[in-house]
Design a protein around this motif. Structure first.
Motif, short mmCIF file in Angstrom:
data_model
loop_
_atom_site.label_atom_id
_atom_site.label_comp_id
_atom_site.label_asym_id
_atom_site.label_seq_id
_atom_site.Cartn_x
_atom_site.Cartn_y
_atom_site.Cartn_z
N LEU A 184 -60.50 -65.31 -67.82
CA LEU A 184 -61.42 -64.86 -66.78
C LEU A 184 -62.81 -64.68 -67.37
O LEU A 184 -62.95 -64.28 -68.53
CB LEU A 184 -60.94 -63.52 -66.21
N ILE A 185 -63.84 -65.01 -66.59
CA ILE A 185 -65.22 -64.71 -66.96
C ILE A 185 -65.87 -63.98 -65.79
O ILE A 185 -65.76 -64.42 -64.63
CB ILE A 185 -66.03 -65.97 -67.28
N LEU A 186 -66.51 -62.88 -66.07
CA LEU A 186 -67.30 -62.15 -65.08
C LEU A 186 -68.75 -62.23 -65.53
O LEU A 186 -69.08 -61.86 -66.66
CB LEU A 186 -66.86 -60.69 -64.98
N ILE A 187 -69.61 -62.69 -64.65
CA ILE A 187 -71.01 -62.90 -64.99
C ILE A 187 -71.89 -62.08 -64.06
O ILE A 187 -71.48 -61.75 -62.94
CB ILE A 187 -71.35 -64.40 -64.90
N THR A 188 -73.06 -61.68 -64.52
CA THR A 188 -73.98 -60.93 -63.67
C THR A 188 -74.22 -61.71 -62.39
O THR A 188 -74.59 -62.89 -62.42
CB THR A 188 -75.32 -60.69 -64.38
N CYS A 189 -73.98 -61.09 -61.24
CA CYS A 189 -74.10 -61.78 -59.96
C CYS A 189 -75.49 -62.39 -59.82
O CYS A 189 -76.51 -61.74 -60.07
CB CYS A 189 -73.84 -60.82 -58.81
N GLY A 190 -75.52 -63.65 -59.42
CA GLY A 190 -76.78 -64.35 -59.23
C GLY A 190 -77.29 -65.04 -60.47
O GLY A 190 -78.27 -65.80 -60.40
N ASP A 191 -76.66 -64.80 -61.62
CA ASP A 191 -77.08 -65.47 -62.85
C ASP A 191 -76.68 -66.94 -62.76
O ASP A 191 -75.68 -67.29 -62.16
CB ASP A 191 -76.40 -64.80 -64.05
N THR A 192 -77.43 -67.78 -63.44
CA THR A 192 -77.14 -69.22 -63.38
C THR A 192 -76.77 -69.79 -64.74
O THR A 192 -76.62 -70.99 -64.91
CB THR A 192 -78.36 -70.01 -62.84
N GLY A 193 -76.60 -68.95 -65.65
CA GLY A 193 -76.16 -69.45 -66.94
C GLY A 193 -75.78 -68.42 -67.95
O GLY A 193 -75.75 -67.80 -67.92
N PHE A 194 -75.52 -67.72 -68.59
CA PHE A 194 -75.15 -66.63 -69.44
C PHE A 194 -76.39 -66.01 -70.05
O PHE A 194 -76.47 -65.76 -71.23
CB PHE A 194 -74.16 -67.08 -70.52
N GLN A 195 -77.42 -65.83 -69.18
CA GLN A 195 -78.68 -65.29 -69.68
C GLN A 195 -78.70 -63.77 -69.67
O GLN A 195 -79.50 -63.16 -70.35
CB GLN A 195 -79.84 -65.83 -68.84
N ARG A 196 -77.87 -63.18 -68.85
CA ARG A 196 -77.80 -61.72 -68.81
C ARG A 196 -76.43 -61.26 -69.34
O ARG A 196 -75.90 -61.86 -70.26
CB ARG A 196 -78.08 -61.24 -67.38
N ASP A 197 -75.89 -60.21 -68.78
CA ASP A 197 -74.62 -59.69 -69.30
C ASP A 197 -73.43 -60.45 -68.71
O ASP A 197 -73.46 -60.86 -67.55
CB ASP A 197 -74.49 -58.21 -68.97
N LEU A 231 -72.54 -67.32 -77.86
CA LEU A 231 -73.67 -66.46 -77.59
C LEU A 231 -74.94 -67.30 -77.63
O LEU A 231 -75.23 -67.96 -78.60
CB LEU A 231 -73.77 -65.36 -78.64
N GLY A 232 -75.70 -67.23 -76.54
CA GLY A 232 -76.97 -67.94 -76.53
C GLY A 232 -76.88 -69.36 -76.05
O GLY A 232 -77.91 -69.99 -75.87
N LEU A 233 -75.71 -69.90 -75.87
CA LEU A 233 -75.59 -71.27 -75.38
C LEU A 233 -75.31 -71.23 -73.89
O LEU A 233 -74.18 -71.03 -73.47
CB LEU A 233 -74.46 -72.02 -76.11
N ALA A 234 -76.34 -71.40 -73.09
CA ALA A 234 -76.17 -71.29 -71.64
C ALA A 234 -75.37 -72.48 -71.11
O ALA A 234 -75.56 -73.61 -71.53
CB ALA A 234 -77.54 -71.24 -70.96
N ALA A 235 -74.47 -72.21 -70.17
CA ALA A 235 -73.71 -73.26 -69.52
C ALA A 235 -74.02 -73.21 -68.03
O ALA A 235 -74.02 -72.14 -67.44
CB ALA A 235 -72.22 -73.05 -69.74
N PRO A 236 -74.31 -74.34 -67.41
CA PRO A 236 -74.63 -74.32 -65.99
C PRO A 236 -73.42 -73.86 -65.18
O PRO A 236 -72.35 -74.45 -65.28
CB PRO A 236 -74.99 -75.78 -65.68
N ALA A 237 -73.60 -72.82 -64.43
CA ALA A 237 -72.48 -72.27 -63.66
C ALA A 237 -73.04 -71.33 -62.62
O ALA A 237 -74.09 -70.73 -62.81
CB ALA A 237 -71.52 -71.52 -64.57
N MET A 238 -72.31 -71.19 -61.52
CA MET A 238 -72.68 -70.23 -60.49
C MET A 238 -71.55 -69.26 -60.29
O MET A 238 -70.37 -69.62 -60.37
CB MET A 238 -72.97 -70.96 -59.17
N ALA A 239 -71.90 -68.03 -60.03
CA ALA A 239 -70.87 -67.01 -59.82
C ALA A 239 -70.53 -66.91 -58.34
O ALA A 239 -71.37 -67.12 -57.47
CB ALA A 239 -71.38 -65.67 -60.31
N GLN A 240 -69.27 -66.58 -58.07
CA GLN A 240 -68.83 -66.34 -56.71
C GLN A 240 -69.18 -64.91 -56.30
O GLN A 240 -69.58 -64.10 -57.11
CB GLN A 240 -67.32 -66.53 -56.60
#
Length: 217
Positions: free
Chosen positions: A67-80, A11-20
């Motif tokens: 599996l990880i699902l990230i808020t579309c368009g997020d660039t690091g785990f800043q949202r849900d 939690l709180g440690l952003a990792a550089p990543a892009m969602a499909q």
């Protein structure tokens, strides 16, 4: 049980990543069983590079990252975001949901369970941050929140003070089985209250109910 350490996500440690782009259904395997779930609106599966970065950040030995699902368009785990994992020791076990939840009840209800969960969460989070060269101050913890006929719940609100400032985060987890396979689902986001935690536990429960065995090709 070592798989409880899976509650301590970064939690709180952003990792550089892009969602499909979301494709409606996400698939993953646990042991020899192919599972699938409906992707919640507004979420996208993390791509393989993002998954690999998350694995390195977690350095998770006791759990398999499904599996990880990230808020579309997020660039690091800043949202849900959602994280689904399975304990390595149980990956090839077939366990009916009702039996699994019965096994959880004495663990979740044991004297001192809340303190134990909190210590496991805080220690694992600190250890992960140290491996990544980050110093964190943590207030709050994830603790057991009961068992019903779908999930064993764990949740909490955490304030994390790090080199990039303060982050207030919540997690709501559902420990369950789907298709006889153990799956831990964690819904994560920003927040501070028990209502925020309850929202994320509901999200995890909803996702658990959506998981099914994938149709054979």
């Amino acid at each position: 049980m070592r798989w409880i350490a899976g509650l301590a996500l970064l939690l709180g440690l952003a990792a550089p990543a892009m969602a499909q782009s979301a494709a409606g259904v996400a698939s993953f395997r646990v042991g020899g069983t192919a599972l699938q779930l409906k992707i919640p609106e507004g979420f996208c599966p993390l791509d393989e590079d993002g998954m690999a970065a998350f694995r390195r950040g977690m350095n998770q030995q006791s759990n398999i990252l499904n599996l990880i699902l990230i808020t579309c368009g997020d660039t690091g785990f800043q949202r849900d975001y959602y994280v689904l994992m399975t304990p390595r020791t149980l990956a090839n076990e077939t366990i009916p949901r009702a039996a699994f939840l019965e096994e959880l009840k004495p663990i979740f209800n044991a004297p001192g369970a809340e303190q134990w969960f909190g210590e496991v969460f805080s220690n694992a989070l600190k250890a992960s941050s140290e491996r990544n060269g980050v110093s964190l101050e943590i207030a709050g913890a994830v603790t057991p929140r009961g068992v019903d006929d779908v999930c064993g719940y764990a949740g909490g609100a955490v304030t994390i003070q790090g080199p990039n400032g303060e982050r207030k985060a919540v997690q709501g987890g559902c420990l369950t089985t789907a298709g006889g396979r153990v799956v831990s689902i964690y819904s994560n986001g920003q927040g501070t209250t028990n209502a925020d935690v309850a929202k994320h536990m509901r999200r995890s429960r909803d996702m658990a109910l959506s998981i099914m065995v994938a149709p054979k090709p």
